[in-house]
Design a protein around this motif. Structure first.
Motif, mmCIF file in Angstrom:
data_model
loop_
_atom_site.group_PDB
_atom_site.id
_atom_site.type_symbol
_atom_site.label_atom_id
_atom_site.label_comp_id
_atom_site.label_asym_id
_atom_site.label_seq_id
_atom_site.Cartn_x
_atom_site.Cartn_y
_atom_site.Cartn_z
ATOM 1 N N VAL A 22 0.871 -1.178 0.000
ATOM 2 C CA VAL A 22 0.000 0.000 0.000
ATOM 3 C C VAL A 22 0.911 1.232 0.000
ATOM 4 O O VAL A 22 1.969 1.232 0.638
ATOM 5 N N PHE A 23 0.499 2.305 -0.731
ATOM 6 C CA PHE A 23 1.240 3.561 -0.641
ATOM 7 C C PHE A 23 0.275 4.730 -0.728
ATOM 8 O O PHE A 23 -0.863 4.592 -1.165
ATOM 9 N N GLN A 24 0.739 5.900 -0.330
ATOM 10 C CA GLN A 24 0.009 7.151 -0.442
ATOM 11 C C GLN A 24 0.893 8.172 -1.132
ATOM 12 O O GLN A 24 2.126 8.083 -1.089
ATOM 13 N N LEU A 25 0.239 9.189 -1.816
ATOM 14 C CA LEU A 25 0.981 10.285 -2.409
ATOM 15 C C LEU A 25 0.431 11.595 -1.883
ATOM 16 O O LEU A 25 -0.753 11.691 -1.565
ATOM 17 N N ASP A 26 1.296 12.589 -1.751
ATOM 18 C CA ASP A 26 0.874 13.826 -1.107
ATOM 19 C C ASP A 26 -0.060 14.645 -1.968
ATOM 20 O O ASP A 26 -0.820 15.473 -1.463
ATOM 21 N N PHE A 70 5.919 10.081 -2.484
ATOM 22 C CA PHE A 70 5.241 8.791 -2.306
ATOM 23 C C PHE A 70 5.642 8.222 -0.937
ATOM 24 O O PHE A 70 6.832 8.136 -0.608
ATOM 25 N N SER A 71 4.659 7.832 -0.121
ATOM 26 C CA SER A 71 4.891 7.293 1.218
ATOM 27 C C SER A 71 4.409 5.843 1.261
ATOM 28 O O SER A 71 3.227 5.571 1.029
ATOM 29 N N ASP A 72 5.348 4.938 1.541
ATOM 30 C CA ASP A 72 4.982 3.521 1.625
ATOM 31 C C ASP A 72 4.205 3.257 2.902
ATOM 32 O O ASP A 72 4.611 3.666 3.993
ATOM 33 N N VAL A 124 4.088 -8.729 -3.758
ATOM 34 C CA VAL A 124 2.747 -8.168 -3.905
ATOM 35 C C VAL A 124 2.876 -6.812 -4.585
ATOM 36 O O VAL A 124 3.949 -6.198 -4.604
ATOM 37 N N GLN A 125 1.729 -6.290 -5.190
ATOM 38 C CA GLN A 125 1.713 -5.015 -5.898
ATOM 39 C C GLN A 125 0.548 -4.159 -5.428
ATOM 40 O O GLN A 125 -0.452 -4.667 -4.911
ATOM 41 N N PHE A 126 0.711 -2.803 -5.659
ATOM 42 C CA PHE A 126 -0.363 -1.844 -5.395
ATOM 43 C C PHE A 126 -0.289 -0.764 -6.471
ATOM 44 O O PHE A 126 0.813 -0.335 -6.864
ATOM 45 N N ARG A 127 -1.475 -0.270 -6.953
ATOM 46 C CA ARG A 127 -1.509 0.693 -8.054
ATOM 47 C C ARG A 127 -2.330 1.924 -7.664
ATOM 48 O O ARG A 127 -3.291 1.830 -6.896
ATOM 49 N N ASP A 128 -1.929 3.092 -8.209
ATOM 50 C CA ASP A 128 -2.663 4.347 -8.050
ATOM 51 C C ASP A 128 -2.301 5.217 -9.237
ATOM 52 O O ASP A 128 -1.433 4.851 -10.049
ATOM 53 N N SER A 129 -2.938 6.413 -9.408
ATOM 54 C CA SER A 129 -2.695 7.253 -10.581
ATOM 55 C C SER A 129 -2.389 8.680 -10.170
ATOM 56 O O SER A 129 -2.783 9.147 -9.094
ATOM 57 N N VAL A 130 -1.654 9.385 -11.074
ATOM 58 C CA VAL A 130 -1.318 10.808 -10.931
ATOM 59 C C VAL A 130 -1.718 11.505 -12.214
ATOM 60 O O VAL A 130 -1.398 11.033 -13.324
ATOM 61 N N PHE A 131 -2.450 12.684 -12.107
ATOM 62 C CA PHE A 131 -2.881 13.449 -13.271
ATOM 63 C C PHE A 131 -2.213 14.825 -13.233
ATOM 64 O O PHE A 131 -2.349 15.561 -12.265
#
Length: 815
Positions: free
Chosen positions: A473-477, A489-491, A542-549
């Motif tokens: 899992v990760f988060q982006l600011d 990006f914060s794991d 394992v993998q985790f996905r998210d998007s940046v626009f």
């Protein structure tokens, strides 16, 4: 096993302890050197008194006094002279016996007193110093022993008979301590500078009075001898075998005391020349004997580890001996296969060639009479130190673990595993057990290993911890940006143990750190993928996905500025302040009109011409969300009209007498009012005036014109006033009160320093002044002066800086 011999330590303490403040003195002697004729019948001698004190067992507060009284007896008449303390030092113990035990209660300090005395050359003299009270622990004197004092004497022969004679000098201090079981060989000899013969003998020490610790003067001879306690006598003072004796020719003290105690020994040194006795010096010493053999108990550690291998680390458990340092150790490790199985280290180690039973020998102080020996049997086995080694997959969802019995053990050892009821294999006797799987509600399991070898058993345990499978899992600011823009990006993954982190940012770039920062250079829609790979225990991917626009529409950059003042009279100084809001850095391009440009963030500019000015700012941002922004304000600044001031003088220079000038500002234009100033002071509000200057120098006139907008303009004009030298002295004055010529006053121009003194015809001063503005009014001490002739003396400094003297007469009349 251990030797325990009783021998005795004894040491010499120079006697003379006394009660109270004198109890610290334990010995001493007197000697002298002839210095030669002083005057007439007087001969000078350098006298030296050496005292020894017990620094520990005496009075704790006692010290060597600065002065002591020396009594000189001549034909029964006493004379006291003072000797002063010159030096002190501690006597070092020189005992070399390896079994000598240091005694902390012995510390001897020497003090040397000297002084010059003048003695009659025609008579013999006796030098005496007395102190009371020997210590009360002496064993060969009648009790109580502290009733016996000390008297030190030496004789000075007749100078007219023997010439300039000096007493002999002791060659060394008596030793502080030595062991009596060894033959005594103590040098108590002296050296005589005059070459006289010396004879050494035992004699009874003299005592001293008990009523005074330090008699002054000393008691007159004859002196009483101390009384020995039988069977000891002056010639057999110490229980000894062979008896203690002194060689009459060499002064060598020999013998061996046999009993523990403290003993006084007195001896005399007689000085002969050509068979004639010149002088006798008395000295006594104290022999102290004590236990001289240390009780040493050598010891080796008990064997607590049996299967520790063929290399054994031996521990020396010999206890310390107070006051004594053991001189060394000798180990024999009992290996019959070699003669090199020895060591002199305190705590050695030895590797045996095979297992078995060995006898260990430890000797403390090897080769000395005060040695001690210990033996002990040691069993030597091969080393047994098993360890549990594991490898495999340690996940809660799936696990498979290999167990290996590692460490140190022999091939014939017996191995027993116990994996517990939750394991797919519960027990085993193999050294390696593979693919053991654990199941159940718990995530930790205890595994036991027992290894039996020879007579030894070792047990080891390990706790198997199963970890959860990783979750990526990760988060982006921020996920909506404008390029170029950094994204953090914060794991937030759930990971146990070490892991690899592989990031794919969707624009072709990647990173391999846990918490990266990435800059998107172009606008667009990007898919970000984090792959987590655990590398220890529970290994999984394992993998985790998210998007940046990224889009220009997300840019927060805005341009704005302010300025002040917005209008005013010239010269108008305007300050510009940027209030733009942007990300990153920026470049500034200001257009201040009138072909004036600036790249400062907050510039300023001075406008000198009347009119309206347009202001523009071009802002180019860099870094995140790069952009070009433009803002322009027309007629932003108004510079108001200004009046035109003009100022003309009727002349630009003049003498001081003619320093009146016309000041004309009528040529000024576009103004409503004005003010005229001279040297900053207001002189007129008219545009024309006449002004008289009353001093010399360069001066400035100014005219300030003001229009209907309150704008000002200033015109300046310079005026120079110079001086002309003039100095006139009148020769008569009439102080009759008619207002004409009532005072004697000089007329001067171009004069800077002025001093005048007026005298009557008798030369008496009647008036003086240093002011050109004052004059003599004809009065002397508030009374009218008599008419007649007076005389003046004047000193001035002219405009060229030269001093001039004037002398002359004046006439005072009242008619």
């Amino acid at each position: 096993m251990s030797c325990r011999k009783i021998c005795y330590l004894f040491f010499f303490l120079l006697l003379g302890t006394f009660q109270g403040f004198a109890s610290h003195i334990v010995g001493g002697y007197i000697r002298y050197d002839c210095l030669g004729i002083s005057s007439g019948n007087a001969i000078d001698y350098q006298v030296e008194l050496v005292l020894y004190r017990d620094n520990i067992r005496g009075n704790p507060g006692a010290t060597f006094t600065q002065f002591v009284p020396l009594t000189i007896f001549t034909n029964g008449v006493s004379n006291v002279q003072s000797l002063s303390l010159q030096s002190t030092k501690f006597i070092v113990d020189s005992i070399e016996d390896p079994c000598f035990v240091r005694i902390d209660s012995i510390q001897i300090q020497e003090g040397r007193y000297t002084g010059v005395v003048s003695l009659n050359r025609e008579r013999p003299h006796l030098l005496v110093y007395q102190r009371c009270c020997r210590n009360n622990s002496i064993d060969n004197l009648q009790k109580p022993t502290d009733d016996w004092g000390s008297t030190w004497t030496i004789e000075v022969p007749i100078f007219n008979v023997t010439g300039c004679n000096s007493s002999p000098q002791y060659n060394s201090n008596p030793p502080v301590a030595f062991c009596p079981t060894q033959p005594l060989n103590i040098d108590l000899s002296m050296t005589d500078a005059d070459g006289d013969s010396l004879v050494y003998s035992f004699c009874a020490p003299f005592t001293s009075p008990q009523f005074n610790p330090e008699p002054n003067p000393a008691q007159a001879p004859p002196y009483s001898e101390v009384q020995f306690l039988l069977p000891q006598t002056p010639t057999f003072p110490v229980p000894s075998a062979p008896p203690v004796s002194i060689n009459s020719q060499t002064g060598l003290l020999t013998g061996s005391p046999t009993t523990i105690g403290q003993y006084v020994v007195g001896f005399c040194i007689s000085e002969y020349r050509n068979g004639v006795l010149l002088s006798t010096s008395r000295r006594d010493i104290q022999i102290n004997t004590a236990n001289c053999n240390p009780v040493i108990l050598s010891a080796v550690q008990d064997q607590t580890l049996l299967c520790d291998g063929r290399t054994v680390n031996f521990q020396n458990n010999t206890p310390p001996v107070p006051g004594y340092n053991i001189k060394g150790y000798f180990w024999d490790f009992g290996d019959p296969s070699t003669l090199a199985d020895t060591s002199r280290l305190t705590n050695p180690s030895y590797t045996y060639p095979d297992t078995g039973l060995y006898t260990i020998t430890l000797i403390a102080n090897p080769g000395l009479r005060c040695s001690d020996t210990t033996t002990k049997d040691f069993l030597v086995y091969e080393q047994l130190n098993p360890q549990i080694e594991v490898d495999g997959l340690f996940c809660e969802d799936s696990n498979s673990i290999d167990f290996i019995a590692g460490g140190s053990y022999e091939s014939y050892a017996t191995i027993s595993w116990n994996f517990g009821p939750s394991a797919s294999i519960s027990t085993s006797n193999l050294d390696t057990v593979r693919n053991v799987q654990f199941s159940g509600p718990l995530n930790s399991f205890t595994v036991d290993l027992q290894v039996d070898q020879d007579i030894c058993t070792e047990n080891r345990s390990i706790v198997i911890q199963l970890d959860p499978n990783p979750v990526a899992v990760f988060q982006l600011d921020i996920d909506e940006i404008c390029a170029p823009f950094p994204v953090i990006f914060s794991d937030q993954s759930n990971v146990f143990g070490p892991a690899d982190f592989i990031w794919s940012f969707g624009d072709g770039d990647s990173a391999f750190v846990r918490n990266p920062t990435h800059i998107y250079q172009q606008n667009g829609d990007y898919e970000v993928v984090l792959e987590v790979r655990t590398t220890d225990f529970c290994i999984d991917t394992v993998q985790f996905r998210d998007s940046v626009f990224a889009s220009r529409s997300f840019s927060p950059n805005q341009i704005n500025f302010d300025y002040s003042p917005k209008s005013g009279c010239p010269p108008l100084v305007v300050s510009f302040s940027d209030s733009s809001d942007y990300i990153g850095s920026a470049q500034y391009f200001w257009d201040l009109d009138n072909n004036q440009l600036s790249n400062a963030a907050n510039p300023s500019f001075t406008y000198t011409d009347s009119g309206f000015y347009d202001i523009g700012l071009l802002l180019i941002t860099a870094d995140s969300c790069a952009d070009t922004l433009n803002l322009r304000i027309d007629s932003a600044i108004e510079v108001l009209p200004s009046p035109q001031a003009d100022l003309v003088l009727s002349k630009d220079s003049s003498t001081l007498k003619e320093a009146t000038v016309n000041v004309d500002a009528r040529g000024s234009r576009d103004y409503n009012s004005g003010e005229m100033f001279f040297e900053g002071g207001l002189i007129s509000r008219s545009n024309f005036t006449t002004y008289t200057v009353e001093d010399t120098g360069h001066f400035q006139f100014s005219w300030i014109a003001e229009n209907q907008f309150s704008c000002l303009d200033t015109a300046l004009a310079e005026f120079f006033v110079y001086d002309v030298y003039q100095f006139e002295i009148p020769n008569i004055f009439t102080p009759n009160g008619d207002g004409v010529n009532d005072a004697f006053r000089v007329r001067a121009c171009g004069v800077y320093d002025y001093n005048i003194v007026i005298y009557n015809r008798f030369g008496k001063e009647v008036y003086k002044s240093n002011s050109l503005l004052q004059g003599w009014d004809g009065y002397i001490n508030d009374r009218k002066a008599k008419p007649g002739v007076y005389f003046y003396k004047i000193v001035i400094k002219d405009l060229n800086g030269e001093y001039l003297d004037f002398q002359g007469s004046l006439t005072l009349l009242y008619e």
